[in-house]
Scaffold this motif. Sequence first.
Motif, PDB file in Angstrom:
ATOM      1  N   PRO A 115       0.855  -1.042   0.061  1.00  0.00           N
ATOM      2  CA  PRO A 115       0.049   0.057   0.116  1.00  0.00           C
ATOM      3  C   PRO A 115       0.836   1.294   0.224  1.00  0.00           C
ATOM      4  CG  PRO A 115       0.205  -0.922   2.282  1.00  0.00           C
ATOM      5  CD  PRO A 115       0.831  -1.970   1.344  1.00  0.00           C
ATOM      6  N   VAL A 116       0.164   2.526  -0.195  1.00  0.00           N
ATOM      7  CA  VAL A 116       0.841   3.657   0.052  1.00  0.00           C
ATOM      8  C   VAL A 116       1.337   3.887   1.511  1.00  0.00           C
ATOM      9  CG1 VAL A 116       0.612   6.243  -0.092  1.00  0.00           C
ATOM     10  CG2 VAL A 116      -0.671   4.565  -1.978  1.00  0.00           C
ATOM     11  N   ASP A 117       2.404   4.533   1.730  1.00  0.00           N
ATOM     12  CA  ASP A 117       2.953   4.926   3.028  1.00  0.00           C
ATOM     13  C   ASP A 117       2.382   6.201   3.177  1.00  0.00           C
ATOM     14  OD1 ASP A 117       4.206   4.925   5.156  1.00  0.00           O
ATOM     15  OD2 ASP A 117       6.331   4.459   4.650  1.00  0.00           O
ATOM     16  N   TYR A 118       1.321   6.367   3.609  1.00  0.00           N
ATOM     17  CA  TYR A 118       0.671   7.795   3.596  1.00  0.00           C
ATOM     18  C   TYR A 118       1.533   8.637   4.909  1.00  0.00           C
ATOM     19  CZ  TYR A 118      -3.139   6.063   1.211  1.00  0.00           C
ATOM     20  OH  TYR A 118      -3.898   5.175   0.085  1.00  0.00           O
ATOM     21  N   GLU A 119       2.148   7.727   6.134  1.00  0.00           N
ATOM     22  CA  GLU A 119       2.690   8.596   7.029  1.00  0.00           C
ATOM     23  C   GLU A 119       4.127   9.061   6.640  1.00  0.00           C
ATOM     24  OE1 GLU A 119       2.892   5.750  10.365  1.00  0.00           O
ATOM     25  OE2 GLU A 119       0.932   5.755  10.662  1.00  0.00           O
ATOM     26  N   TRP A 120       4.572   8.668   5.436  1.00  0.00           N
ATOM     27  CA  TRP A 120       5.740   9.306   4.849  1.00  0.00           C
ATOM     28  C   TRP A 120       5.614  10.618   4.078  1.00  0.00           C
ATOM     29  CZ3 TRP A 120       7.870  10.436  -0.146  1.00  0.00           C
ATOM     30  CH2 TRP A 120       9.341  10.098  -0.131  1.00  0.00           C
ATOM     31  N   ILE A 121       4.661  10.881   4.022  1.00  0.00           N
ATOM     32  CA  ILE A 121       4.402  11.988   2.884  1.00  0.00           C
ATOM     33  C   ILE A 121       4.402  13.366   3.789  1.00  0.00           C
ATOM     34  CG2 ILE A 121       2.414  13.399   1.755  1.00  0.00           C
ATOM     35  CD1 ILE A 121       1.354  10.402   0.949  1.00  0.00           C
ATOM     36  N   PRO A 122       4.052  13.573   5.067  1.00  0.00           N
ATOM     37  CA  PRO A 122       4.232  14.751   5.600  1.00  0.00           C
ATOM     38  C   PRO A 122       5.644  15.318   5.951  1.00  0.00           C
ATOM     39  CG  PRO A 122       2.658  13.734   6.909  1.00  0.00           C
ATOM     40  CD  PRO A 122       3.163  12.798   5.808  1.00  0.00           C
ATOM     41  N   GLY A 123       6.744  14.578   6.116  1.00  0.00           N
ATOM     42  CA  GLY A 123       8.161  14.683   5.980  1.00  0.00           C
ATOM     43  C   GLY A 123       8.626  14.844   4.850  1.00  0.00           C
ATOM     44  N   TYR A 124       8.026  14.393   3.645  1.00  0.00           N
ATOM     45  CA  TYR A 124       8.487  14.793   2.261  1.00  0.00           C
ATOM     46  C   TYR A 124       7.927  16.136   2.013  1.00  0.00           C
ATOM     47  CZ  TYR A 124       8.882  13.966  -2.602  1.00  0.00           C
ATOM     48  OH  TYR A 124       9.209  14.060  -4.090  1.00  0.00           O
ATOM     49  N   MET A 125       6.834  16.377   2.381  1.00  0.00           N
ATOM     50  CA  MET A 125       6.396  17.604   2.024  1.00  0.00           C
ATOM     51  C   MET A 125       7.258  18.783   2.591  1.00  0.00           C
ATOM     52  SD  MET A 125       3.739  17.514   0.154  1.00  0.00           S
ATOM     53  CE  MET A 125       2.897  19.000   0.332  1.00  0.00           C
ATOM     54  N   ARG A 126       7.637  18.660   3.932  1.00  0.00           N
ATOM     55  CA  ARG A 126       8.576  19.562   4.504  1.00  0.00           C
ATOM     56  C   ARG A 126       9.805  19.629   3.715  1.00  0.00           C
ATOM     57  NH1 ARG A 126       4.520  20.114   6.185  1.00  0.00           N
ATOM     58  NH2 ARG A 126       5.048  21.756   4.577  1.00  0.00           N
ATOM     59  N   PHE A 127      10.393  18.504   3.445  1.00  0.00           N
ATOM     60  CA  PHE A 127      11.677  18.483   2.738  1.00  0.00           C
ATOM     61  C   PHE A 127      11.683  19.306   1.387  1.00  0.00           C
ATOM     62  CE2 PHE A 127      13.589  16.270  -1.168  1.00  0.00           C
ATOM     63  CZ  PHE A 127      14.883  16.720  -0.955  1.00  0.00           C
ATOM     64  N   MET A 128      10.437  19.152   0.718  1.00  0.00           N
ATOM     65  CA  MET A 128      10.248  20.024  -0.674  1.00  0.00           C
ATOM     66  C   MET A 128      10.466  21.277  -0.462  1.00  0.00           C
ATOM     67  SD  MET A 128       8.141  17.343  -2.961  1.00  0.00           S
ATOM     68  CE  MET A 128       6.743  17.163  -1.786  1.00  0.00           C
ATOM     69  N   GLY A 152       0.826   8.013 -10.434  1.00  0.00           N
ATOM     70  CA  GLY A 152      -0.542   8.042 -10.114  1.00  0.00           C
ATOM     71  C   GLY A 152      -1.462   6.931 -10.874  1.00  0.00           C
ATOM     72  N   PRO A 153      -1.161   6.922 -12.316  1.00  0.00           N
ATOM     73  CA  PRO A 153      -1.839   5.930 -12.935  1.00  0.00           C
ATOM     74  C   PRO A 153      -1.627   4.438 -12.577  1.00  0.00           C
ATOM     75  CG  PRO A 153      -1.132   7.427 -14.655  1.00  0.00           C
ATOM     76  CD  PRO A 153      -0.311   7.549 -13.189  1.00  0.00           C
ATOM     77  N   SER A 154      -0.810   3.998 -11.714  1.00  0.00           N
ATOM     78  CA  SER A 154      -0.644   2.718 -11.122  1.00  0.00           C
ATOM     79  C   SER A 154      -1.406   2.539  -9.639  1.00  0.00           C
ATOM     80  CB  SER A 154       0.807   2.539 -10.738  1.00  0.00           C
ATOM     81  OG  SER A 154       1.798   2.301 -11.775  1.00  0.00           O
ATOM     82  N   MET A 155      -2.388   3.609  -9.413  1.00  0.00           N
ATOM     83  CA  MET A 155      -2.710   3.661  -8.034  1.00  0.00           C
ATOM     84  C   MET A 155      -4.249   3.844  -8.310  1.00  0.00           C
ATOM     85  SD  MET A 155      -0.723   6.731  -6.550  1.00  0.00           S
ATOM     86  CE  MET A 155      -1.469   6.953  -4.833  1.00  0.00           C
ATOM     87  N   SER A 156      -5.113   3.341  -7.426  1.00  0.00           N
ATOM     88  CA  SER A 156      -6.598   3.166  -7.397  1.00  0.00           C
ATOM     89  C   SER A 156      -7.075   4.434  -7.082  1.00  0.00           C
ATOM     90  CB  SER A 156      -7.179   2.376  -6.389  1.00  0.00           C
ATOM     91  OG  SER A 156      -7.035   2.724  -4.861  1.00  0.00           O
ATOM     92  N   THR A 157      -8.330   4.909  -7.493  1.00  0.00           N
ATOM     93  CA  THR A 157      -8.830   6.210  -7.211  1.00  0.00           C
ATOM     94  C   THR A 157      -8.981   6.418  -5.804  1.00  0.00           C
ATOM     95  OG1 THR A 157     -10.265   6.034  -9.317  1.00  0.00           O
ATOM     96  CG2 THR A 157     -10.969   7.702  -7.555  1.00  0.00           C
ATOM     97  N   ALA A 158      -9.416   5.646  -4.881  1.00  0.00           N
ATOM     98  CA  ALA A 158      -9.338   5.707  -3.535  1.00  0.00           C
ATOM     99  C   ALA A 158      -8.032   6.004  -3.076  1.00  0.00           C
ATOM    100  CB  ALA A 158      -9.830   4.369  -2.649  1.00  0.00           C
ATOM    101  N   GLU A 159      -6.897   5.405  -3.412  1.00  0.00           N
ATOM    102  CA  GLU A 159      -5.784   5.569  -2.885  1.00  0.00           C
ATOM    103  C   GLU A 159      -5.173   7.198  -3.566  1.00  0.00           C
ATOM    104  OE1 GLU A 159      -3.003   1.743  -3.222  1.00  0.00           O
ATOM    105  OE2 GLU A 159      -3.338   2.281  -5.130  1.00  0.00           O
ATOM    106  N   ARG A 160      -5.442   7.431  -4.776  1.00  0.00           N
ATOM    107  CA  ARG A 160      -5.229   8.855  -5.031  1.00  0.00           C
ATOM    108  C   ARG A 160      -6.015  10.025  -4.195  1.00  0.00           C
ATOM    109  NH1 ARG A 160      -5.198   8.222 -11.778  1.00  0.00           N
ATOM    110  NH2 ARG A 160      -4.541  10.201 -11.629  1.00  0.00           N
ATOM    111  N   GLU A 161      -7.180   9.580  -3.662  1.00  0.00           N
ATOM    112  CA  GLU A 161      -7.899  10.619  -3.167  1.00  0.00           C
ATOM    113  C   GLU A 161      -7.095  10.761  -1.807  1.00  0.00           C
ATOM    114  OE1 GLU A 161     -12.508   9.897  -4.997  1.00  0.00           O
ATOM    115  OE2 GLU A 161     -11.830   9.024  -3.191  1.00  0.00           O
ATOM    116  N   ARG A 162      -6.849   9.681  -1.067  1.00  0.00           N
ATOM    117  CA  ARG A 162      -6.349   9.899   0.231  1.00  0.00           C
ATOM    118  C   ARG A 162      -4.773  10.481  -0.011  1.00  0.00           C
ATOM    119  NH1 ARG A 162      -5.217   4.840   4.644  1.00  0.00           N
ATOM    120  NH2 ARG A 162      -4.258   6.394   6.232  1.00  0.00           N
ATOM    121  N   VAL A 163      -4.134  10.281  -0.785  1.00  0.00           N
ATOM    122  CA  VAL A 163      -2.719  10.833  -1.250  1.00  0.00           C
ATOM    123  C   VAL A 163      -2.996  12.455  -1.034  1.00  0.00           C
ATOM    124  CG1 VAL A 163      -0.897  11.267  -2.657  1.00  0.00           C
ATOM    125  CG2 VAL A 163      -1.596   8.922  -2.113  1.00  0.00           C
TER     126      VAL A 163
END
Length: 296
Positions: free
Chosen positions: A21-34, A51-62
């Motif tokens: 699955p997507v590692d959603y908890e990784w994203i906040p730290g990545y946003m700060r890095f950028m 994006g095209p490798s993900m389901s609609t539900a995954e893309r919405e949550r990301v």
Amino acid sequence: MAEIGGVISAMLTPFTSDVGPVDYEWIPGYMRFMEQGGLHGVLCLGTTGEGPSMSTAERERVLDVVLANKGGMFVMAGTGCAALTETIALSRYAVDRGADAVLVMPPFYIKQPSELGVLNYYRALADSLPAESRLMLYHIPQVTGVPITPPIIDGLLESHPGLFFGMKDSSGDWANSAMLIARYPQLKIFTGSDRLVSSALAGGAAGAITALASAFPHMVRAVYDAHHAGGDVAGAQDRLTRLRGKVDPANTPAALKAALAWTSSLPETSVRLPLVALADDAAAALHAAYQEIVGG
């Protein structure tokens, strides 16, 4: 909505494994890095973001996680799908949740559709969105197999002049980008090529949405800063171009995720199949090339 322009990351999406699955908890730290790397905004769920490798539900949550952690950056969302119904649903979701723009590739499953078919696809999408939406076209024919041509753009500006906001040109063809800038002054044109950042800025583009900005934001920002401050644009662009040449275009997300191990303090993350992780020797070669380029 935020003003859109400048240096934008075609941001990565983290996965726990190549089938996980997507590692959603990784994203906040990545946003700060950028953000700390000087980016004006991010594009989530695009080509580099798998994006095209993900389901609609995954893309919405990301998208939800990205928006919740955007800080001072604006957020664009890649919402193009093969099916029009899914493109409409995901685009409406992004607009309703507060994305500053949606970037939509043409339908990529049917190869060589007619220009009329592509035009009507985008018109149907536009008809489904609120009038205040900002819809951007995504021209990347080497991936989709479907170009976005001037007759398509002309038709969209005739039928929905207030909705179509801009275009990302990831063709790598500066002549095409220059034509778009000259022909459509009412649109914000962005280059999608790291090699063309300086040319795009000098030629009147609104900015750059690039893959290398996802792992090397400071290098893309250096070109932008040099352009606006009268610095060494050629030198900054040369370093960025040389680094881009070390990244396999067929496996860019894997190379950039490997690079994050030494450009950030983020934990290791995975690509999703059909992409494969960068081999250890290739990752070491990329690291060595980076050190040589930034050191030189």
